[in-house]
Design an enzyme around this catalytic site. Sequence first.
Site, PDB file in Angstrom:
ATOM      1  CG  ASP A  84      -1.972   1.031   1.236  1.00 38.50           C
ATOM      2  OD1 ASP A  84      -2.331   1.511   0.144  1.00 38.50           O
ATOM      3  OD2 ASP A  84      -2.479   1.364   2.324  1.00 38.50           O
ATOM      4  CG  ASP A 106       1.100   7.527  -3.641  1.00 43.32           C
ATOM      5  OD1 ASP A 106       1.025   8.341  -4.591  1.00 43.32           O
ATOM      6  OD2 ASP A 106       0.659   7.758  -2.510  1.00 43.32           O
ATOM      7  CD  GLU A 136      -2.834   8.874  -4.210  1.00 41.90           C
ATOM      8  OE1 GLU A 136      -2.827  10.045  -3.778  1.00 41.90           O
ATOM      9  OE2 GLU A 136      -2.600   7.879  -3.498  1.00 41.90           O
ATOM     10  CG  HIS A 179      -4.436   8.275   3.726  1.00 45.43           C
ATOM     11  ND1 HIS A 179      -3.800   9.081   2.820  1.00 45.43           N
ATOM     12  CD2 HIS A 179      -4.650   7.096   3.100  1.00 45.43           C
ATOM     13  CE1 HIS A 179      -3.625   8.411   1.687  1.00 45.43           C
ATOM     14  NE2 HIS A 179      -4.140   7.201   1.836  1.00 45.43           N
ATOM     15  CG  HIS A 207      -6.252   4.966  -1.094  1.00 47.52           C
ATOM     16  ND1 HIS A 207      -5.110   4.392  -0.570  1.00 47.52           N
ATOM     17  CD2 HIS A 207      -6.346   4.501  -2.363  1.00 47.52           C
ATOM     18  CE1 HIS A 207      -4.548   3.628  -1.478  1.00 47.52           C
ATOM     19  NE2 HIS A 207      -5.278   3.678  -2.591  1.00 47.52           N
ATOM     20  N   GLY A 208      -8.829   5.842   2.319  1.00 47.25           N
ATOM     21  CA  GLY A 208      -9.405   6.607   3.417  1.00 47.25           C
ATOM     22  C   GLY A 208     -10.853   6.266   3.679  1.00 47.25           C
ATOM     23  CB  THR A 210     -11.411   4.951   8.599  1.00 46.78           C
ATOM     24  OG1 THR A 210     -10.845   3.657   8.477  1.00 46.78           O
ATOM     25  CG2 THR A 210     -11.818   5.202  10.043  1.00 46.78           C
ATOM     26  CG  ASN A 229      -7.183   0.949   0.174  1.00 47.94           C
ATOM     27  OD1 ASN A 229      -7.805   0.301  -0.664  1.00 47.94           O
ATOM     28  ND2 ASN A 229      -5.910   1.264   0.019  1.00 47.94           N
TER      29      ASN A 229
END
Length: 280
Positions: A84, A106, A136, A179, A207-208, A210, A229
């Site tokens: 990652d 990345d 990305e 993130h 991504h991110g 959460t 992710n």
Amino acid sequence: MLVNFNEMLLNAKKEKYAVPHFNINNLEWTKYILEECQNLNIPVILGVSEGAAKYMGGFNTITGMVKGLLKDLNITIPVCIHIDHGSSFEVCKKAIDAGFTSVMIDASRYELKENIKITKEVVDYAHERGVSVEAEVGHIGGTEDNHTSQETNATLEDCLTLYNSTKIDSIAPALGSVHGFYKGEPNLDFATMKIINDNLPIPLVLHGGTGIPNEKIEKAIENGISKININTDLQVVWSNTVRNKIKNDDKVYDPRKIIGSGEEAIKSRIKEIVTLFKTK
């Protein structure tokens, strides 16, 4: 079954669901994720940051651990080991040579021309070895490892240019996610997300994951996100449970009992997440 992510993500793109990418941090984390995803009969991507790889001993250690768990736990679902946010060709090469089945390069901190150059080098090396590649474009903000970065949103033009120049297998366009924890309400650009998805043949990655409200996760999947992710989410539910264990049991000292006290919290959260993702 250890595989790259191509088939699982292309199926997700076609049928409009998301495959979970769960970052792993240690043996227990990996075991819990594999056991619960096997129980749910869904594919899973095990994400490894460079920091986590260093913490666990290195890429070879991680590959050996995952392969051992697959055999000893009789795991039959598709499993992908994925670096990652690989920061360079050299890092991605080390992961591939150690047996990782997928890498993210990345190079989004560079101008697009340099991003393409670095990404193409990784793709050429990876594809010769049957390894899938994520890249990305734009830049996803938030705190990652030991640095803080500012977000720059992706455009369709840049996504097309990166794909056509490199033939990557998936793309993470920066479209408002960050993130770690969000400060305020996440503001995802769903319109651009849909346009990019409609014009690229490869799956999109978010991504991110959460902290994004459920309705926005669902809308992201509807607009083309095929891989999401998750890292902080599982860390939080695990640490909260372990803190309570230590607080309420002053006689516990066995690290297996301390770390293991968070097992059910992680597995329960995984089930909630994949239900939201409609993973098949």
